[in-house]
Design a protein around this motif. Structure first.
Motif, PDB file in Angstrom:
ATOM      1  N   ILE A 121     -38.082  25.128 -14.210  1.00 43.48           N
ATOM      2  CA  ILE A 121     -39.005  25.290 -15.325  1.00 43.48           C
ATOM      3  C   ILE A 121     -40.176  26.087 -14.764  1.00 43.48           C
ATOM      4  CG2 ILE A 121     -40.542  24.137 -16.963  1.00 43.48           C
ATOM      5  CD1 ILE A 121     -38.640  21.732 -16.907  1.00 43.48           C
ATOM      6  N   GLY A 122     -40.374  27.289 -15.288  1.00 46.61           N
ATOM      7  CA  GLY A 122     -41.369  28.185 -14.695  1.00 46.61           C
ATOM      8  C   GLY A 122     -40.948  28.480 -13.271  1.00 46.61           C
ATOM      9  N   THR A 123     -41.828  28.249 -12.323  1.00 48.67           N
ATOM     10  CA  THR A 123     -41.491  28.462 -10.907  1.00 48.67           C
ATOM     11  C   THR A 123     -41.155  27.153 -10.200  1.00 48.67           C
ATOM     12  OG1 THR A 123     -43.823  28.289 -10.280  1.00 48.67           O
ATOM     13  CG2 THR A 123     -42.987  30.506 -10.756  1.00 48.67           C
ATOM     14  N   TYR A 124     -41.059  26.052 -10.950  1.00 49.86           N
ATOM     15  CA  TYR A 124     -40.858  24.733 -10.368  1.00 49.86           C
ATOM     16  C   TYR A 124     -39.413  24.258 -10.486  1.00 49.86           C
ATOM     17  CZ  TYR A 124     -45.921  24.606 -10.627  1.00 49.86           C
ATOM     18  OH  TYR A 124     -47.251  24.905 -10.493  1.00 49.86           O
ATOM     19  N   VAL A 125     -38.853  23.776  -9.384  1.00 53.16           N
ATOM     20  CA  VAL A 125     -37.553  23.118  -9.420  1.00 53.16           C
ATOM     21  C   VAL A 125     -37.820  21.682  -9.861  1.00 53.16           C
ATOM     22  CG1 VAL A 125     -35.582  22.319  -8.057  1.00 53.16           C
ATOM     23  CG2 VAL A 125     -36.584  24.575  -7.623  1.00 53.16           C
ATOM     24  N   CYS A 126     -37.108  21.264 -10.909  1.00 58.92           N
ATOM     25  CA  CYS A 126     -37.347  19.949 -11.500  1.00 58.92           C
ATOM     26  C   CYS A 126     -36.113  19.070 -11.420  1.00 58.92           C
ATOM     27  CB  CYS A 126     -37.764  20.105 -12.961  1.00 58.92           C
ATOM     28  SG  CYS A 126     -39.338  20.949 -13.161  1.00 58.92           S
ATOM     29  N   THR A 127     -36.343  17.769 -11.387  1.00 57.78           N
ATOM     30  CA  THR A 127     -35.302  16.753 -11.347  1.00 57.78           C
ATOM     31  C   THR A 127     -35.312  15.997 -12.671  1.00 57.78           C
ATOM     32  OG1 THR A 127     -35.610  16.509  -8.964  1.00 57.78           O
ATOM     33  CG2 THR A 127     -34.459  14.717 -10.090  1.00 57.78           C
ATOM     34  N   LYS A 128     -34.129  15.661 -13.149  1.00 57.17           N
ATOM     35  CA  LYS A 128     -33.975  14.948 -14.418  1.00 57.17           C
ATOM     36  C   LYS A 128     -34.073  13.434 -14.200  1.00 57.17           C
ATOM     37  CE  LYS A 128     -30.509  14.637 -18.125  1.00 57.17           C
ATOM     38  NZ  LYS A 128     -29.163  15.135 -18.486  1.00 57.17           N
ATOM     39  N   ALA A 129     -34.768  12.760 -15.126  1.00 54.24           N
ATOM     40  CA  ALA A 129     -34.861  11.300 -15.114  1.00 54.24           C
ATOM     41  C   ALA A 129     -34.819  10.811 -16.561  1.00 54.24           C
ATOM     42  CB  ALA A 129     -36.140  10.846 -14.432  1.00 54.24           C
ATOM     43  N   LYS A 130     -34.413   9.555 -16.737  1.00 55.48           N
ATOM     44  CA  LYS A 130     -34.345   8.958 -18.076  1.00 55.48           C
ATOM     45  C   LYS A 130     -34.971   7.574 -18.060  1.00 55.48           C
ATOM     46  CE  LYS A 130     -30.343  11.247 -19.990  1.00 55.48           C
ATOM     47  NZ  LYS A 130     -29.338  11.099 -21.014  1.00 55.48           N
ATOM     48  N   THR A 131     -35.503   7.183 -19.220  1.00 61.88           N
ATOM     49  CA  THR A 131     -36.032   5.837 -19.401  1.00 61.88           C
ATOM     50  C   THR A 131     -35.924   5.462 -20.874  1.00 61.88           C
ATOM     51  OG1 THR A 131     -37.878   4.347 -18.884  1.00 61.88           O
ATOM     52  CG2 THR A 131     -38.444   6.476 -19.856  1.00 61.88           C
ATOM     53  N   VAL A 132     -35.972   4.181 -21.164  1.00 61.68           N
ATOM     54  CA  VAL A 132     -36.070   3.694 -22.538  1.00 61.68           C
ATOM     55  C   VAL A 132     -37.499   3.200 -22.710  1.00 61.68           C
ATOM     56  CG1 VAL A 132     -35.276   1.994 -24.220  1.00 61.68           C
ATOM     57  CG2 VAL A 132     -33.643   3.079 -22.667  1.00 61.68           C
ATOM     58  N   PHE A 133     -38.179   3.701 -23.733  1.00 60.35           N
ATOM     59  CA  PHE A 133     -39.566   3.330 -23.983  1.00 60.35           C
ATOM     60  C   PHE A 133     -39.745   3.106 -25.474  1.00 60.35           C
ATOM     61  CE2 PHE A 133     -44.058   4.935 -24.666  1.00 60.35           C
ATOM     62  CZ  PHE A 133     -44.682   3.790 -24.197  1.00 60.35           C
ATOM     63  N   ARG A 134     -40.151   1.894 -25.825  1.00 65.48           N
ATOM     64  CA  ARG A 134     -40.407   1.501 -27.211  1.00 65.48           C
ATOM     65  C   ARG A 134     -39.254   1.871 -28.143  1.00 65.48           C
ATOM     66  NH1 ARG A 134     -46.907   2.544 -26.951  1.00 65.48           N
ATOM     67  NH2 ARG A 134     -47.252   0.800 -25.572  1.00 65.48           N
ATOM     68  N   GLY A 135     -38.028   1.555 -27.679  1.00 63.44           N
ATOM     69  CA  GLY A 135     -36.844   1.709 -28.507  1.00 63.44           C
ATOM     70  C   GLY A 135     -36.186   3.076 -28.482  1.00 63.44           C
ATOM     71  N   ARG A 136     -36.752   4.031 -27.772  1.00 64.02           N
ATOM     72  CA  ARG A 136     -36.156   5.371 -27.692  1.00 64.02           C
ATOM     73  C   ARG A 136     -35.824   5.714 -26.246  1.00 64.02           C
ATOM     74  NH1 ARG A 136     -39.612   9.737 -31.205  1.00 64.02           N
ATOM     75  NH2 ARG A 136     -39.700   8.585 -33.143  1.00 64.02           N
ATOM     76  N   THR A 137     -34.739   6.458 -26.070  1.00 64.79           N
ATOM     77  CA  THR A 137     -34.381   6.960 -24.747  1.00 64.79           C
ATOM     78  C   THR A 137     -35.027   8.320 -24.558  1.00 64.79           C
ATOM     79  OG1 THR A 137     -32.276   5.779 -24.774  1.00 64.79           O
ATOM     80  CG2 THR A 137     -32.475   7.625 -23.224  1.00 64.79           C
ATOM     81  N   TYR A 138     -35.767   8.469 -23.465  1.00 64.95           N
ATOM     82  CA  TYR A 138     -36.435   9.730 -23.138  1.00 64.95           C
ATOM     83  C   TYR A 138     -35.813  10.341 -21.895  1.00 64.95           C
ATOM     84  CZ  TYR A 138     -40.037   8.669 -26.528  1.00 64.95           C
ATOM     85  OH  TYR A 138     -40.692   8.407 -27.695  1.00 64.95           O
ATOM     86  N   THR A 139     -35.619  11.647 -21.957  1.00 65.82           N
ATOM     87  CA  THR A 139     -35.200  12.441 -20.809  1.00 65.82           C
ATOM     88  C   THR A 139     -36.401  13.268 -20.396  1.00 65.82           C
ATOM     89  OG1 THR A 139     -32.930  12.565 -21.612  1.00 65.82           O
ATOM     90  CG2 THR A 139     -33.612  14.232 -19.998  1.00 65.82           C
ATOM     91  N   VAL A 140     -36.677  13.305 -19.100  1.00 63.73           N
ATOM     92  CA  VAL A 140     -37.786  14.112 -18.593  1.00 63.73           C
ATOM     93  C   VAL A 140     -37.311  14.953 -17.417  1.00 63.73           C
ATOM     94  CG1 VAL A 140     -39.486  12.377 -19.308  1.00 63.73           C
ATOM     95  CG2 VAL A 140     -38.694  12.420 -16.944  1.00 63.73           C
TER      96      VAL A 140
END
Length: 178
Positions: A121-140
């Motif tokens: 993303i841009g010039t940054y190498v990023c790692t994927k993570a997931k969590t469940v927060f307040r009833g929704r699954t988020y990918t970051v």
């Protein structure tokens, strides 16, 4: 290294509750941070950008503050704010119901599942993570190049700065601009 870091990240912020994809208004957002705190703001500068388009959906409060209703959300001069204090492990965020007030709460514990997936993303190498927060699954997607546990909105707690975040249907979609 992290103690010396101070920064600002600009994001796009789309909320489309119940619409099944990221098709709502695209607001500008930013995250400012230092070693101990972060501060995220969205739906602030967008007020000037959409004021003329939505004049029929705007109103002025008793104290003279102008606000706009856009896609069911109220956009105000202060914007929607979320602060994270690492030392106190607290979140604070604003709510506007007639007048502006702030809510403080203990920072929610995210049970992150970190994957081996990577993307740039841009010039940054990023790692994927997931969590469940307040009833929704988020990918970051986060980068360890900036080793601070911050991210947009109420998402935090990873070993690096979050540059992109979305729920399963992308009804909330937060993405890196600069």
């Amino acid at each position: 290294f992290a103690k010396a870091q101070v920064g600002v990240v600009h994001y796009g912020h789309i909320e489309s509750p119940g619409l099944g994809s990221a098709i709502g208004k695209d607001y500008n957002a930013y995250l400012t941070f230092n070693a101990l705190k972060s501060y995220y703001v969205t739906a602030k500068d967008s007020l000037e950008n959409i004021q003329n388009q939505l004049s029929s959906n705007s109103y002025t409060s008793k104290n003279g503050e102008k606000s706009v209703i856009s896609n069911g959300s109220i956009v105000s001069i202060q914007g929607n704010q979320v602060g994270f204090n690492r030392k106190e492990n607290t979140l604070s965020w604003n709510v506007k119901e007639g007048k502006m007030y702030y809510i403080n709460e203990e920072n929610p514990k995210h049970n992150w599942i970190i994957t081996k997936d990577k993307k740039k993303i841009g010039t940054y190498v990023c790692t994927k993570a997931k969590t469940v927060f307040r009833g929704r699954t988020y990918t970051v997607w986060y980068t360890e190049k900036i080793p601070l546990p911050y991210g947009p909105w109420k998402l935090n707690g990873l070993p690096g700065l979050i540059l992109e975040a979305y729920d399963t249907n992308r009804e909330m979609y937060l993405y890196f601009k600069s």
